[in-house]
Design an enzyme around this catalytic site. Structure first.
Site, PDB file in Angstrom:
ATOM      1  N   LYS A 107       3.048   7.513   5.121  1.00 45.84           N
ATOM      2  CA  LYS A 107       4.238   6.689   4.144  1.00 45.84           C
ATOM      3  C   LYS A 107       5.133   7.585   3.103  1.00 45.84           C
ATOM      4  CE  LYS A 107       1.443   2.377   4.535  1.00 45.84           C
ATOM      5  NZ  LYS A 107       0.564   1.112   3.460  1.00 45.84           N
ATOM      6  N   TYR A 109       7.429  -5.290   7.292  1.00 45.00           N
ATOM      7  CA  TYR A 109       6.235  -6.389   6.330  1.00 45.00           C
ATOM      8  C   TYR A 109       6.383  -8.103   6.157  1.00 45.00           C
ATOM      9  CZ  TYR A 109       4.250  -1.510   5.847  1.00 45.00           C
ATOM     10  OH  TYR A 109       3.057   0.073   5.234  1.00 45.00           O
ATOM     11  N   PHE A 166       1.682  -8.210  -3.981  1.00 44.27           N
ATOM     12  CA  PHE A 166       1.768  -6.237  -3.661  1.00 44.27           C
ATOM     13  C   PHE A 166       2.874  -6.624  -2.590  1.00 44.27           C
ATOM     14  CE2 PHE A 166      -1.370  -7.319  -0.167  1.00 44.27           C
ATOM     15  CZ  PHE A 166      -0.284  -6.849   1.102  1.00 44.27           C
ATOM     16  N   ARG A 192      -5.999   2.188  14.703  1.00 41.66           N
ATOM     17  CA  ARG A 192      -6.418   1.924  13.331  1.00 41.66           C
ATOM     18  C   ARG A 192      -7.695   2.445  12.658  1.00 41.66           C
ATOM     19  NH1 ARG A 192      -3.186  -1.879  10.510  1.00 41.66           N
ATOM     20  NH2 ARG A 192      -5.448  -2.944  10.139  1.00 41.66           N
ATOM     21  N   THR A 202      -7.767  -0.299   5.038  1.00 42.25           N
ATOM     22  CA  THR A 202      -6.717  -0.378   4.635  1.00 42.25           C
ATOM     23  C   THR A 202      -7.131   0.341   3.258  1.00 42.25           C
ATOM     24  OG1 THR A 202      -6.363  -2.253   5.534  1.00 42.25           O
ATOM     25  CG2 THR A 202      -4.826  -1.793   3.188  1.00 42.25           C
ATOM     26  N   ARG A 209      -7.888   7.513   5.926  1.00 42.64           N
ATOM     27  CA  ARG A 209      -7.449   6.859   4.560  1.00 42.64           C
ATOM     28  C   ARG A 209      -8.411   7.409   3.677  1.00 42.64           C
ATOM     29  NH1 ARG A 209      -5.508   0.934   6.649  1.00 42.64           N
ATOM     30  NH2 ARG A 209      -3.205   2.080   6.146  1.00 42.64           N
ATOM     31  N   ASN A 217      -2.237   4.526   0.517  1.00 40.89           N
ATOM     32  CA  ASN A 217      -3.455   4.773   1.811  1.00 40.89           C
ATOM     33  C   ASN A 217      -2.705   6.026   3.101  1.00 40.89           C
ATOM     34  OD1 ASN A 217      -1.444   3.035   3.061  1.00 40.89           O
ATOM     35  ND2 ASN A 217      -3.483   1.236   3.469  1.00 40.89           N
ATOM     36  N   HIS A 270       0.626   4.410   7.865  1.00 36.66           N
ATOM     37  CA  HIS A 270       0.629   2.372   8.746  1.00 36.66           C
ATOM     38  C   HIS A 270       0.322   3.005  10.014  1.00 36.66           C
ATOM     39  CE1 HIS A 270       2.125  -1.599   9.997  1.00 36.66           C
ATOM     40  NE2 HIS A 270       3.259  -0.752  11.400  1.00 36.66           N
ATOM     41  N   GLU A 305       7.205  -3.260  16.475  1.00 33.25           N
ATOM     42  CA  GLU A 305       7.745  -2.476  15.104  1.00 33.25           C
ATOM     43  C   GLU A 305       8.467  -1.513  15.602  1.00 33.25           C
ATOM     44  OE1 GLU A 305       3.993  -2.134  13.504  1.00 33.25           O
ATOM     45  OE2 GLU A 305       3.439  -3.556  12.498  1.00 33.25           O
TER      46      GLU A 305
HETATM   47  P1  IDP Z   1      -2.843  -2.190   6.895  1.00 34.47           P
HETATM   48  O1  IDP Z   1      -2.436  -1.177   6.716  1.00 34.47           O
HETATM   49  O2  IDP Z   1      -4.042  -1.962   6.995  1.00 34.47           O
HETATM   50  O3  IDP Z   1      -2.406  -2.612   8.263  1.00 34.47           O
HETATM   51  P2  IDP Z   1      -2.342  -4.761   5.660  1.00 34.47           P
HETATM   52  O4  IDP Z   1      -2.404  -5.888   5.113  1.00 34.47           O
HETATM   53  O5  IDP Z   1      -1.051  -4.691   6.822  1.00 34.47           O
HETATM   54  O6  IDP Z   1      -2.633  -3.257   5.768  1.00 34.47           O
HETATM   55  O7  IDP Z   1      -1.065  -3.822   4.463  1.00 34.47           O
HETATM   56  C1  IDP Z   1      -0.273  -3.404   4.402  1.00 34.47           C
HETATM   57  C2  IDP Z   1      -0.445  -2.534   3.356  1.00 34.47           C
HETATM   58  O8  IDP Z   1       0.088  -3.083   2.266  1.00 34.47           O
HETATM   59  C3  IDP Z   1      -1.572  -1.825   3.427  1.00 34.47           C
HETATM   60  O9  IDP Z   1      -1.519  -0.928   4.378  1.00 34.47           O
HETATM   61  C4  IDP Z   1      -1.004  -0.901   1.842  1.00 34.47           C
HETATM   62  O10 IDP Z   1      -0.598  -0.080   1.123  1.00 34.47           O
HETATM   63  C5  IDP Z   1      -0.908  -2.278   0.964  1.00 34.47           C
HETATM   64  N1  IDP Z   1      -1.705  -3.622  -0.059  1.00 34.47           N
HETATM   65  C6  IDP Z   1      -2.404  -4.289   1.408  1.00 34.47           C
HETATM   66  N2  IDP Z   1      -3.296  -5.035   0.555  1.00 34.47           N
HETATM   67  C7  IDP Z   1      -3.195  -4.559  -0.702  1.00 34.47           C
HETATM   68  C8  IDP Z   1      -4.086  -4.880  -1.775  1.00 34.47           C
HETATM   69  O11 IDP Z   1      -4.816  -5.926  -1.702  1.00 34.47           O
HETATM   70  N3  IDP Z   1      -3.652  -5.126  -2.503  1.00 34.47           N
HETATM   71  C9  IDP Z   1      -2.451  -3.692  -2.759  1.00 34.47           C
HETATM   72  N4  IDP Z   1      -1.823  -3.429  -1.707  1.00 34.47           N
HETATM   73  C10 IDP Z   1      -2.297  -3.814  -1.063  1.00 34.47           C
HETATM   74 MG    MG Z   2      -0.444  -3.940   8.727  1.00 30.79          MG
END
Ligand code: IDP
Ligand code: MG
Length: 153
Positions: free
Chosen positions: A23, A63, A71, A99, A105, A116, A130, A133, A144
């Site tokens: 990212k 997304y 968010f 993962r 996350t 992370r 973080n 992805h 994707e």
């Molecule tokens: P992942 O990247 O671990 O699969 P996802 O739930 O798919 O997590 O969320 C996509 C991205 O959105 C995350 O990597 C993070 O950057 C952001 N994100 C996810 N949940 C939150 C939250 O609760 N608050 C703020 N940002 C979030």
């Molecule tokens: Mg995800």
């Protein structure tokens, strides 16, 4: 008569592919090499790699599952804030494996030893920054990879 030798089929690796994104925070912090190094050190093959500035349309597609989340807009703005690196990694169980390498996350609670957990922290921003992805299922990986590498079709 000569005996015919029949080779046993070698247990072929079930080829699986995942989409990894470094990212904009990872690119800004010069962590592209660190991410790739962890993927390769684990034993996965990098089979696709490019630096790019994805459009809002591409990111919205990527997304789409988060469109109703609070968010979502900050997430798109963040992902548009600088170049990213898109990577296809290959190997048996690479989706699950990456993962694990990425960690949770939320970088505050992501285990040390993960990308992370080692390299990111909560910056107090609306969206969690973080570093990476990684696709979360076979279906997401196919979807994707098509979004970020349409030229492979
Ligand atoms: P992942 O990247 O671990 O699969 P996802 O739930 O798919 O997590 O969320 C996509 C991205 O959105 C995350 O990597 C993070 O950057 C952001 N994100 C996810 N949940 C939150 C939250 O609760 N608050 C703020 N940002 C979030
Ligand atoms: Mg995800």
């Amino acid at each position: 008569m000569r005996a015919r030798i029949r080779l046993l089929p070698v247990n072929p690796e079930k080829i699986e592919r995942t989409l990894i994104l470094v990212k904009p925070d990872g690119v800004r912090r010069s962590l592209i090499g660190e991410v790739i190094s962890r993927v390769e050190s684990k034993g996965y093959k990098v089979v696709g790699l490019k630096m790019m500035e994805p459009t809002r349309e591409i990111l919205a597609k990527h997304y789409e599952e988060h469109v109703d989340k609070p968010f979502y807009e900050p997430l798109l703005e963040f992902m548009l804030s600088g170049p990213i690196v898109a990577i296809i990694a290959e190997g048996n169980r690479v989706i699950e494996g990456f993962r694990k390498l990425a960690g949770a996350t939320d970088p505050t609670t992501a285990e040390p030893g993960t990308i992370r957990g080692d390299l990111a922290r909560d910056q107090g921003t609306k969206v969690v920054q973080n570093i990476v992805h990684g696709s979360d299922s076979t279906q997401s990986a196919l979807r994707e990879i098509e979004i970020f590498f349409p030229e492979l079709n």
